[in-house]
Design a protein around this motif. Structure first.
Motif, PDB file in Angstrom:
ATOM      1  N   GLY A   1      -2.834   3.781  -3.005  1.00 47.87           N
ATOM      2  CA  GLY A   1      -3.490   2.492  -3.184  1.00 47.87           C
ATOM      3  C   GLY A   1      -2.505   1.344  -3.185  1.00 47.87           C
ATOM      4  O   GLY A   1      -1.319   1.513  -2.905  1.00 47.87           O
ATOM      5  N   TRP A   2      -3.027   0.174  -3.516  1.00 52.86           N
ATOM      6  CA  TRP A   2      -2.222  -1.043  -3.537  1.00 52.86           C
ATOM      7  C   TRP A   2      -1.530  -1.199  -4.874  1.00 52.86           C
ATOM      8  O   TRP A   2      -2.135  -0.988  -5.921  1.00 52.86           O
ATOM      9  N   MET A   3      -0.251  -1.584  -4.842  1.00 48.68           N
ATOM     10  CA  MET A   3       0.506  -1.974  -6.025  1.00 48.68           C
ATOM     11  C   MET A   3       0.805  -3.459  -5.875  1.00 48.68           C
ATOM     12  O   MET A   3       1.086  -3.929  -4.778  1.00 48.68           O
TER      13      MET A   3
ATOM     14  N   PHE B   1      -1.026   9.431  -6.105  1.00 50.27           N
ATOM     15  CA  PHE B   1      -1.372   8.009  -6.125  1.00 50.27           C
ATOM     16  C   PHE B   1      -1.495   7.546  -4.685  1.00 50.27           C
ATOM     17  O   PHE B   1      -0.666   7.880  -3.844  1.00 50.27           O
TER      18      PHE B   1
ATOM     19  N   LEU C   1      -1.745  -3.158 -13.174  1.00 45.52           N
ATOM     20  CA  LEU C   1      -3.077  -3.147 -12.571  1.00 45.52           C
ATOM     21  C   LEU C   1      -3.348  -1.856 -11.806  1.00 45.52           C
ATOM     22  O   LEU C   1      -4.340  -1.185 -12.052  1.00 45.52           O
ATOM     23  N   ASN C   2      -2.492  -1.499 -10.889  1.00 48.80           N
ATOM     24  CA  ASN C   2      -2.605  -0.252 -10.139  1.00 48.80           C
ATOM     25  C   ASN C   2      -1.277   0.471 -10.242  1.00 48.80           C
ATOM     26  O   ASN C   2      -0.487   0.458  -9.322  1.00 48.80           O
TER      27      ASN C   2
ATOM     28  N   TRP D   1       6.890   1.033 -10.075  1.00 49.57           N
ATOM     29  CA  TRP D   1       6.218  -0.231  -9.854  1.00 49.57           C
ATOM     30  C   TRP D   1       6.935  -1.020  -8.767  1.00 49.57           C
ATOM     31  O   TRP D   1       8.121  -0.864  -8.540  1.00 49.57           O
TER      32      TRP D   1
ATOM     33  N   TYR E   1       0.870  -1.169   0.000  1.00 52.98           N
ATOM     34  CA  TYR E   1       0.000   0.000   0.000  1.00 52.98           C
ATOM     35  C   TYR E   1       0.911   1.224   0.000  1.00 52.98           C
ATOM     36  O   TYR E   1       1.753   1.387   0.884  1.00 52.98           O
TER      37      TYR E   1
END
Length: 119
Positions: A83-85, A81, A92-93, A103, A62
Motif C-alpha cells: 500500500g501507500w506510505m 504490507f 497512517l499506513n 517508514w 507505493y
C-alpha cells in the motif's frame, strides 16, 4: 496520451527502519522496482512521488514488503504490507510487524553514494 513511457521524476525512496530487538534505526534507499533487504524484510517500491515546494507537502510511495524466511533464505510470495506510505503521516499506513518498523522519509532523484562513511 502517447505510447512513450515517461521517466519517474523521483525514482528513489528513502526509508528509515527500526529493528526493535536492537533499537537501531537504519536509513536506506530503494529504487523503484528493485527489492532492497532490511533485516528479514524485502522492500520493493512501485511508485514514489512528492508535491512541488509551492504546494502543501505530501510525499507518498507505493510499497510492497515481504517477509524473508531466513532458515530457507527465500522470500515469502505474499506481501505482509502492500500500500501507500506517507512521509508526513508515518503512522497512517505503517508496517505492523513484531520486530521491524519501516517508514518513508522522502522521494528523491538519485540514491545516496554507497560509501557515506557512517555506519
Amino acid at each position: 496520451m502517447s505510447g512513450a513511457a515517461l521517466a519517474d521524476p523521483y525514482p528513489v525512496a528513502t526509508f528509515s527502519g527500526l529493528d526493535k530487538t536492537t533499537a537501531r534505526v537504519t536509513k536506506f534507499d530503494a529504487s523503484i522496482g528493485k527489492a532492497v533487504r532490511f533485516g528479514a524484510l524485502e522492500v520493493t517500491v512501485r511508485a514514489c512521488d512528492k508535491k512541488p515546494p509551492e504546494e502543501r507537502p505530501q510525499t507518498a510511495a507505493y510499497v510492497e514488503i515481504r517477509q524473508i524466511d531466513e532458515e530457507k533464505e527465500q522470500v515469502e510470495p505474499t506481501p505482509i504490507f502492500k500500500g501507500w506510505m506517507f512521509a508526513e503521516s508515518p503512522g497512517l499506513n505503517a508496517l505492523e510487524h513484531p520486530v521491524y518498523d519501516v517508514w518513508l522519509n522522502t522521494c528523491k532523484t538519485s540514491a545516496a553514494p554507497a560509501s557515506s562513511g557512517n555506519r
